[in-house]
Design a protein around this motif. Sequence first.
Motif, PDB file in Angstrom:
ATOM      1  N   GLY A  19      24.984 -54.076  -1.830  1.00 60.46           N
ATOM      2  CA  GLY A  19      24.137 -52.893  -1.856  1.00 60.46           C
ATOM      3  C   GLY A  19      24.518 -51.835  -2.864  1.00 60.46           C
ATOM      4  N   TRP A  20      25.500 -52.097  -3.716  1.00 63.86           N
ATOM      5  CA  TRP A  20      25.893 -51.135  -4.741  1.00 63.86           C
ATOM      6  C   TRP A  20      24.817 -51.071  -5.822  1.00 63.86           C
ATOM      7  CZ3 TRP A  20      30.768 -48.523  -5.244  1.00 63.86           C
ATOM      8  CH2 TRP A  20      31.642 -48.746  -4.179  1.00 63.86           C
ATOM      9  N   VAL A  21      24.651 -49.879  -6.412  1.00 65.98           N
ATOM     10  CA  VAL A  21      23.679 -49.695  -7.495  1.00 65.98           C
ATOM     11  C   VAL A  21      24.405 -49.195  -8.748  1.00 65.98           C
ATOM     12  CG1 VAL A  21      21.687 -49.266  -6.001  1.00 65.98           C
ATOM     13  CG2 VAL A  21      23.133 -47.336  -6.694  1.00 65.98           C
ATOM     14  N   LYS A  22      23.872 -49.575  -9.922  1.00 67.56           N
ATOM     15  CA  LYS A  22      24.392 -49.069 -11.195  1.00 67.56           C
ATOM     16  C   LYS A  22      23.700 -47.755 -11.507  1.00 67.56           C
ATOM     17  CE  LYS A  22      25.445 -53.523 -13.305  1.00 67.56           C
ATOM     18  NZ  LYS A  22      25.143 -54.414 -14.449  1.00 67.56           N
ATOM     19  N   ILE A  23      24.443 -46.839 -12.099  1.00 69.83           N
ATOM     20  CA  ILE A  23      23.955 -45.487 -12.352  1.00 69.83           C
ATOM     21  C   ILE A  23      23.965 -45.177 -13.847  1.00 69.83           C
ATOM     22  CG2 ILE A  23      24.363 -43.028 -11.892  1.00 69.83           C
ATOM     23  CD1 ILE A  23      23.678 -44.740  -9.385  1.00 69.83           C
ATOM     24  N   PHE A  24      22.849 -44.647 -14.340  1.00 71.98           N
ATOM     25  CA  PHE A  24      22.801 -44.064 -15.684  1.00 71.98           C
ATOM     26  C   PHE A  24      22.920 -42.557 -15.488  1.00 71.98           C
ATOM     27  CE2 PHE A  24      20.656 -41.998 -19.205  1.00 71.98           C
ATOM     28  CZ  PHE A  24      21.318 -42.581 -20.272  1.00 71.98           C
ATOM     29  N   SER A  25      23.950 -41.958 -16.063  1.00 72.05           N
ATOM     30  CA  SER A  25      24.252 -40.546 -15.828  1.00 72.05           C
ATOM     31  C   SER A  25      23.820 -39.655 -16.981  1.00 72.05           C
ATOM     32  CB  SER A  25      25.757 -40.384 -15.612  1.00 72.05           C
ATOM     33  OG  SER A  25      26.107 -39.021 -15.515  1.00 72.05           O
ATOM     34  N   HIS A  26      23.252 -38.479 -16.635  1.00 71.58           N
ATOM     35  CA  HIS A  26      22.921 -37.454 -17.620  1.00 71.58           C
ATOM     36  C   HIS A  26      24.002 -36.368 -17.663  1.00 71.58           C
ATOM     37  CE1 HIS A  26      19.017 -39.242 -17.938  1.00 71.58           C
ATOM     38  NE2 HIS A  26      18.601 -38.830 -16.767  1.00 71.58           N
ATOM     39  N   THR A  27      25.062 -36.519 -16.863  1.00 72.34           N
ATOM     40  CA  THR A  27      26.105 -35.492 -16.811  1.00 72.34           C
ATOM     41  C   THR A  27      27.106 -35.709 -17.935  1.00 72.34           C
ATOM     42  OG1 THR A  27      27.518 -36.759 -15.297  1.00 72.34           O
ATOM     43  CG2 THR A  27      25.886 -35.269 -14.304  1.00 72.34           C
ATOM     44  N   GLU A  28      27.874 -34.679 -18.219  1.00 74.98           N
ATOM     45  CA  GLU A  28      28.905 -34.753 -19.253  1.00 74.98           C
ATOM     46  C   GLU A  28      30.192 -34.191 -18.680  1.00 74.98           C
ATOM     47  OE1 GLU A  28      30.875 -35.672 -22.437  1.00 74.98           O
ATOM     48  OE2 GLU A  28      28.774 -36.216 -22.264  1.00 74.98           O
ATOM     49  N   PRO A  29      31.258 -34.972 -18.559  1.00 77.30           N
ATOM     50  CA  PRO A  29      31.310 -36.391 -18.846  1.00 77.30           C
ATOM     51  C   PRO A  29      30.467 -37.206 -17.850  1.00 77.30           C
ATOM     52  CG  PRO A  29      33.426 -35.660 -17.971  1.00 77.30           C
ATOM     53  CD  PRO A  29      32.564 -34.445 -18.109  1.00 77.30           C
ATOM     54  N   ARG A  30      30.138 -38.421 -18.252  1.00 78.89           N
ATOM     55  CA  ARG A  30      29.200 -39.249 -17.487  1.00 78.89           C
ATOM     56  C   ARG A  30      29.602 -39.434 -16.019  1.00 78.89           C
ATOM     57  NH1 ARG A  30      27.991 -44.325 -18.637  1.00 78.89           N
ATOM     58  NH2 ARG A  30      30.124 -44.859 -19.060  1.00 78.89           N
ATOM     59  N   GLN A  31      30.890 -39.590 -15.756  1.00 74.91           N
ATOM     60  CA  GLN A  31      31.333 -39.857 -14.386  1.00 74.91           C
ATOM     61  C   GLN A  31      31.230 -38.646 -13.463  1.00 74.91           C
ATOM     62  OE1 GLN A  31      33.248 -40.139 -17.096  1.00 74.91           O
ATOM     63  NE2 GLN A  31      35.249 -39.210 -16.784  1.00 74.91           N
ATOM     64  N   ASN A  32      30.912 -37.470 -13.996  1.00 76.36           N
ATOM     65  CA  ASN A  32      30.757 -36.290 -13.136  1.00 76.36           C
ATOM     66  C   ASN A  32      29.678 -36.473 -12.078  1.00 76.36           C
ATOM     67  OD1 ASN A  32      32.802 -34.890 -14.346  1.00 76.36           O
ATOM     68  ND2 ASN A  32      31.513 -33.295 -15.226  1.00 76.36           N
ATOM     69  N   ILE A  33      28.680 -37.299 -12.351  1.00 72.09           N
ATOM     70  CA  ILE A  33      27.618 -37.542 -11.378  1.00 72.09           C
ATOM     71  C   ILE A  33      28.191 -38.058 -10.063  1.00 72.09           C
ATOM     72  CG2 ILE A  33      27.116 -39.908 -12.131  1.00 72.09           C
ATOM     73  CD1 ILE A  33      24.153 -39.325 -11.619  1.00 72.09           C
ATOM     74  N   LEU A  34      29.309 -38.784 -10.128  1.00 70.90           N
ATOM     75  CA  LEU A  34      29.911 -39.373  -8.939  1.00 70.90           C
ATOM     76  C   LEU A  34      30.596 -38.340  -8.051  1.00 70.90           C
ATOM     77  CD1 LEU A  34      31.415 -42.592 -10.598  1.00 70.90           C
ATOM     78  CD2 LEU A  34      29.158 -42.290  -9.528  1.00 70.90           C
ATOM     79  N   ALA A  35      30.782 -37.127  -8.554  1.00 67.32           N
ATOM     80  CA  ALA A  35      31.422 -36.063  -7.775  1.00 67.32           C
ATOM     81  C   ALA A  35      30.444 -35.383  -6.816  1.00 67.32           C
ATOM     82  CB  ALA A  35      32.035 -35.023  -8.711  1.00 67.32           C
ATOM     83  N   TYR A  36      29.144 -35.656  -6.976  1.00 64.70           N
ATOM     84  CA  TYR A  36      28.138 -34.994  -6.156  1.00 64.70           C
ATOM     85  C   TYR A  36      27.676 -35.889  -5.018  1.00 64.70           C
ATOM     86  CZ  TYR A  36      27.845 -31.891 -10.199  1.00 64.70           C
ATOM     87  OH  TYR A  36      28.145 -31.028 -11.212  1.00 64.70           O
ATOM     88  N   SER A  37      27.516 -35.311  -3.855  1.00 60.66           N
ATOM     89  CA  SER A  37      26.899 -35.974  -2.714  1.00 60.66           C
ATOM     90  C   SER A  37      26.521 -34.866  -1.744  1.00 60.66           C
ATOM     91  CB  SER A  37      27.860 -36.964  -2.043  1.00 60.66           C
ATOM     92  OG  SER A  37      27.219 -37.627  -0.969  1.00 60.66           O
ATOM     93  N   PRO A  38      25.345 -34.926  -1.179  1.00 64.53           N
ATOM     94  CA  PRO A  38      24.359 -35.988  -1.287  1.00 64.53           C
ATOM     95  C   PRO A  38      23.556 -35.898  -2.591  1.00 64.53           C
ATOM     96  CG  PRO A  38      23.495 -34.256   0.102  1.00 64.53           C
ATOM     97  CD  PRO A  38      24.913 -33.863  -0.261  1.00 64.53           C
ATOM     98  N   TRP A  39      22.845 -36.990  -2.872  1.00 65.98           N
ATOM     99  CA  TRP A  39      21.905 -37.042  -3.981  1.00 65.98           C
ATOM    100  C   TRP A  39      20.491 -36.971  -3.423  1.00 65.98           C
ATOM    101  CZ3 TRP A  39      23.927 -42.048  -6.799  1.00 65.98           C
ATOM    102  CH2 TRP A  39      25.079 -41.733  -7.525  1.00 65.98           C
ATOM    103  N   TRP A  40      19.591 -36.475  -4.239  1.00 64.44           N
ATOM    104  CA  TRP A  40      18.161 -36.596  -3.967  1.00 64.44           C
ATOM    105  C   TRP A  40      17.671 -37.735  -4.853  1.00 64.44           C
ATOM    106  CZ3 TRP A  40      15.499 -34.279  -0.199  1.00 64.44           C
ATOM    107  CH2 TRP A  40      16.064 -33.149   0.400  1.00 64.44           C
ATOM    108  N   ILE A  41      17.058 -38.726  -4.254  1.00 67.71           N
ATOM    109  CA  ILE A  41      16.554 -39.877  -5.010  1.00 67.71           C
ATOM    110  C   ILE A  41      15.039 -39.916  -4.873  1.00 67.71           C
ATOM    111  CG2 ILE A  41      16.565 -42.391  -5.212  1.00 67.71           C
ATOM    112  CD1 ILE A  41      19.456 -42.332  -4.293  1.00 67.71           C
ATOM    113  N   LYS A  42      14.369 -39.965  -6.027  1.00 68.00           N
ATOM    114  CA  LYS A  42      12.904 -40.031  -6.031  1.00 68.00           C
ATOM    115  C   LYS A  42      12.492 -41.496  -6.071  1.00 68.00           C
ATOM    116  CE  LYS A  42       8.837 -37.902  -8.011  1.00 68.00           C
ATOM    117  NZ  LYS A  42       8.353 -36.978  -9.037  1.00 68.00           N
ATOM    118  N   CYS A  43      11.991 -41.956  -4.947  1.00 73.25           N
ATOM    119  CA  CYS A  43      11.619 -43.347  -4.799  1.00 73.25           C
ATOM    120  C   CYS A  43      10.175 -43.413  -4.303  1.00 73.25           C
ATOM    121  CB  CYS A  43      12.568 -44.021  -3.819  1.00 73.25           C
ATOM    122  SG  CYS A  43      12.565 -45.800  -3.889  1.00 73.25           S
ATOM    123  N   LYS A  44       9.340 -44.128  -5.025  1.00 75.81           N
ATOM    124  CA  LYS A  44       7.919 -44.264  -4.688  1.00 75.81           C
ATOM    125  C   LYS A  44       7.240 -42.896  -4.560  1.00 75.81           C
ATOM    126  CE  LYS A  44       8.822 -48.631  -2.434  1.00 75.81           C
ATOM    127  NZ  LYS A  44       8.969 -49.346  -1.192  1.00 75.81           N
ATOM    128  N   GLY A  45       7.607 -41.981  -5.465  1.00 72.99           N
ATOM    129  CA  GLY A  45       6.973 -40.673  -5.523  1.00 72.99           C
ATOM    130  C   GLY A  45       7.477 -39.651  -4.523  1.00 72.99           C
TER     131      GLY A  45
END
Length: 173
Positions: A19-45
């Motif tokens: 169930g792991w997913v690959k992430i494309f990050s817009h943060t700098e440095p890229r791995q900073n995205i992993l420091a945030y939780s929870p995420w909001w995920i836009k799925c099916k609108g």
Amino acid sequence: MSQEKLMVGQINGVFGVAGWVKIFSHTEPRQNILAYSPWWIKCKGEWRQVKVLDSKVQQGGKTLVALLEGVPDRDVAREYMGCDIAIDRNQLKNPEENLYWIDLIGCTVTNQDGIVLGEITEMVETGVHDVMRVKGEHSDLIPFVMERFVVSVDIVNKRINVIWDIEPLEETL
């Protein structure tokens, strides 16, 4: 979601069978995205808040992966491919003390002569320094270098003052 959401990445693949997913990050440095939780995920609108249960940097730091709550296997993970990832603005570290690119987008840029150059549509990382892509009557790429080109930034009023000369238009015969 009541607060302003900030786009920080996108799910761009599945990783393994658990169930792991690959992430494309817009943060700098890229791995900073992993420091945030929870995420909001836009799925099916629709935006869904999802807790990040675990995350890792794989393959020499090039691949970011995350295990999300409610995603038990590869089949469910596939449903999230292409979905945008956002966070709440209040999750940022010291948002009142730092400038974030998201705050600069949409700002009106005026030069030292009071001429409106246009509006920032994008920030571009060049390696040397960040560059503002200004679109408008006087569209240009302007380095985001404080005191050299950028005189002042007023995020509240969405205005940036720069030292930037306008190239005169060549007259046509």
